[in-house]
Design an enzyme around this catalytic site. Structure first.
Site, PDB file in Angstrom:
ATOM      1  CG  ASP A 447      -0.913   0.563  12.859  1.00 15.25           C
ATOM      2  OD1 ASP A 447      -1.794   1.688  12.693  1.00 15.25           O
ATOM      3  OD2 ASP A 447      -0.350   0.187  11.820  1.00 15.25           O
ATOM      4  CG  ASP A 516      -0.651   4.699   6.349  1.00 11.48           C
ATOM      5  OD1 ASP A 516       0.186   4.894   7.091  1.00 11.48           O
ATOM      6  OD2 ASP A 516      -1.544   3.800   6.473  1.00 11.48           O
TER       7      ASP A 516
HETATM    8  C1  DGJ Z   1      -0.620   1.272   8.950  1.00  9.35           C
HETATM    9  C2  DGJ Z   1       0.438   2.337   9.161  1.00  9.35           C
HETATM   10  O1  DGJ Z   1       0.191   3.411   8.829  1.00  9.35           O
HETATM   11  C3  DGJ Z   1       1.676   1.946   8.243  1.00  9.35           C
HETATM   12  O2  DGJ Z   1       2.752   2.826   8.565  1.00  9.35           O
HETATM   13  C4  DGJ Z   1       2.224   0.330   8.479  1.00  9.35           C
HETATM   14  O3  DGJ Z   1       2.796   0.422  10.016  1.00  9.35           O
HETATM   15  C5  DGJ Z   1       1.070  -0.582   8.423  1.00  9.35           C
HETATM   16  N1  DGJ Z   1      -0.233  -0.026   8.966  1.00  9.35           N
HETATM   17  C6  DGJ Z   1       1.278  -1.949   8.705  1.00  9.35           C
HETATM   18  O4  DGJ Z   1       0.287  -2.712   8.572  1.00  9.35           O
END
Ligand code: DGJ
Length: 684
Positions: A447, A516
């Site tokens: 990420d 997200d």
């Molecule tokens: C952003 C990601 O897109 C989410 O799926 C998750 O992993 C969060 N970060 C965790 O901090």
């Protein structure tokens, strides 16, 4: 004047690209389009002439790689300052080299020791051409590069063109926009150190007569995960051109004695079968040539983020894992919150070892439980980041991107590590390497949760503005080394959803976490945009609790089944009926996923999607009603991609008809709002 005639025709199975050296020694493009019958059919090189005293020849003709020099007023591909302050490039053709499927054209400055190698690689069966540029300093004095584009393309003269591109923001990525190009320059770019949620380094140009399934489209993408720029220009001579490369915003590169600089690679193609075929050509290439694990089925995964957030510990994860396994999930992924002092987003990033309170015996007991349930284990990391409240930052405050005289801007309470520094690369590599060596980890979600600020590098060996490229090179190096050390691990690229989705990162990652935003209706639009570039196999999509109770579980599953299926809801709160229904849907997905993940994808109205296996023997159709049916007519579609000669059965319909008849029939789906249909298609 050039004595010999130089003219190159690059042909793939169905398209061709031609250029040559004209009477004035300038490299000029003559053709990009459908492959012609014979080589004599390609256009001749036009004579090189100027236009009054206000425009030199290069303003009027289709220069293959225009540089800043002479009477250059259009967007150039190359902008340089030589050591003596001269900012004028004059290139002449030096040599050609052909090897297998690659052509290299070498150009040389008339006075300065600068060599420019233009690379062209044909991918015949994918109907794509890969292009990049290499700059070589053959002298002693440093050459300052201020812009280097990977490629520029011209479109048939006199046409009026439309540009399709993807735009958005966090939680709302990949919105498809199609707009007419008018005189002037349209710029799309990222200045954020990732390819970004905001625009994607991809384009399609069409001539206005084109549809999803018909007509001429010229398309391309840049394989680069950092700052990039696209310029689409309609000149005052009514010609249209488009260039793409590293963003020259705040960029400088000192090319020292004997050094080379290679641009990112751009991939481009032409199709006379509309936007849909352009996407399928890219899909085939990405899936079969680019991603690390080419023919591997993507497992159904569970991700704990939306269920437990930072409240991760052995028992919370084990209870989720038990239900996930019952449902048929094959890969259990622990998201954010598992590492040292990570109780919220204020601490822990940088300290990549299990939190002693949450996991007193390390990750091993949980990994074993997950494995004993018959699932693989996966883990979330965010290696490029650091919280001020971390052991790493306390020890190495100078490791972040920063200016010593400025307070670093925090976003989500975190700062960006300077991945250009070898010591930072070594640290990240050693920590993640250890995690992967000590635990049976099959999958990593990588990420990156913020964009850049204060892009300073006080101890940079050269100009600090090289950071934009050196950061990405550092990222690729670490990720590449991890891949070499752990070749079986499947990686997912995430940057707060789709903030780093590009052909560069897909050299390392097999999947992308697209957004997200997991609301099914939004997701349909986002997935539709994503599918313009990327194949379904790379599209990770979870069924979560968003809209639970409002939109049926089957609809939400069908949306996620259009890619690599995942589940992300809080299973502890799901009813037995929901779990049972989910199990059936997962088992259905397992049956049809080879067609979805490896087949041809066809986009239809109302975000309906059809997938056909490469041999056209099997297919899957998803139809979604997103509107209030009382206000709308039923959804009408035509099947696509069937073999006209074969006979097919479509699930739920009685007739057995030829592919040709099915494709000409209009199928009508009178669905109520939030109802969806999944139909299998089979040759018989
Ligand atoms: C952003 C990601 O897109 C989410 O799926 C998750 O992993 C969060 N970060 C965790 O901090």
């Amino acid at each position: 004047m050039i004595e010999k005639t130089y003219y190159w025709i690059l042909e793939t199975n169905h398209c061709a690209y031609a250029f040559g050296v004209n009477n004035a020694g300038i490299l000029e493009n003559t053709y990009w389009g459908k492959r012609l019958e014979s080589r004599i059919d390609y256009p001749d090189l036009p004579e090189s002439n100027g236009w009054a005293s206000f425009n030199g020849p290069t303003q009027v003709l289709q220069e293959e790689y225009p540089v800043y020099g002479g009477m250059c007023y259009h967007e150039p591909c190359l902008k340089i300052t030589f050591e003596d302050g001269v900012r004028d490039i004059v290139l002449e053709f030096e040599s050609e080299k052909t090897t297998n499927n690659e052509l290299i054209i070498s150009l040389r400055d008339l006075h300065y020791p600068l060599k420019v190698n233009l690379h062209y690689q044909t991918h015949s069966e994918y109907d794509l051409i890969e292009r990049w540029v290499e700059l070589v300093n053959l002298g002693k004095e440093t050459i300052t590069i201020e812009r280097v584009f990977s490629a520029l393309w011209h479109f048939p003269v006199g046409g009026e063109y439309f540009l399709s591109h993807l735009t958005g923001r966090w939680n709302d990525e990949f919105n498809l926009v199609r707009e007419p190009l008018t005189p002037g320059v349209k710029v799309l770019e990222s200045r954020r150190i990732t390819s970004s949620h905001h625009h994607n380094p991809w384009f399609v140009i069409d001539d206005g007569k084109c549809t999803e399934n018909n007509g001429n489209v010229w398309f391309g993408a840049l394989a680069w995960s950092g700052n990039w720029k696209l310029t689409a220009e309609v000149t005052n001579f009514n010609t249209t051109r488009l260039g793409i490369g590293i963003n020259d915003w705040d960029f400088v590169w000192q090319l020292k004695e004997g050094e080379k600089l290679s641009s990112p690679h751009a991939i481009c193609g032409f199709s006379d079968k509309g936007h849909g075929e352009a996407s399928r050509l890219l899909h085939n290439y990405i899936r079969d040539e680019l991603v690390p694990h080419k023919k591997q089925i993507h497992k159904v995964l569970y991700n704990s983020w939306e269920a437990t957030s930072f409240d991760v510990n052995e028992s919370s994860q084990a209870s989720l894992a038990k239900i996930a396994a019952e449902m048929g999930v094959e890969l259990f992924v622990v998201d954010d919150g598992w590492f040292h002092h990570r109780t919220n987003d204020k601490a822990g990033l940088g300290d990549w070892w299990p939190d002693a309170e949450k996991f007193p015996h390390g990750l091993t007991p949980l990994v074993k439980k997950v494995n004993n349930l018959g699932m693989d284990f996966g883990l979330w990391i965010e290696p490029e980041m650091v919280n001020p409240d971390s052991d790493l930052y306390r020890k190495h405050p100078d490791w972040i991107l920063h200016y010593p005289t400025r307070q670093p801007t925090l976003a989500r309470n975190q700062m960006i590590l300077n991945m250009a520094r070898p010591d930072v690369q070594d640290y990240v590599l050693s920590k993640i390497d250890l995690l992967l060596s000590e635990n049976n980890i099959a999958f990593i979600k990588w990420d990156m949760n913020r964009n850049v600020s204060e892009p300073g590098w006080p101890t940079a060996p050269g100009d600090q503005r090289e950071i934009w490229v050196r950061y990405v090179e550092g990222l690729y190096k670490v990720w590449g080394d991890l891949r070499k050390n752990h070749p079986d691990v499947i990686w997912q690229s995430c940057s707060g959803g789709g903030g780093r989705a590009d052909l560069g990162i897909l050299n390392f990652a097999d999947q992308i976490w697209v957004s997200d935003n997991t609301h099914a209706i939004d997701r349909l639009r986002i997935q539709y945009g994503f599918s313009q570039v990327f194949p379904a196999s790379t599209m990770e999509s979870w069924v979560t609790d968003a809209d639970r109770g409002k939109i049926p579980l089957a609809f939400r599953f069908h949306v996620s089944m259009c890619g690599s299926l995942g589940v992300g809801g809080n299973l502890l709160q799901w009813s037995q009926a929901e779990i049972k229904e989910a199990s059936l849907l997962i088992s259905r997905y397992k049956k049809i996923r080879p067609v979805i993940q490896f087949g041809n994808q066809y986009r239809m109205s109302n975000y309906s999607m059809q997938y056909m296996s490469k041999d056209a023997e099997k297919g899957v159709l998803f139809v979604f009603q997103t509107d209030n049916y009382s206000n709308n007519s039923p959804i009408k579609i035509h099947l696509l991609g069937l073999n006209p000669e074969l006979k097919y059965k479509v699930e739920g319909l009685l007739e057995i008809l030829s592919g040709s008849e099915w494709m000409s029939r209009e199928l009508t789906f009178p669905l109520l709002m939030y109802k969806s249909v999944l139909l299998e298609i089979a040759a018989c």
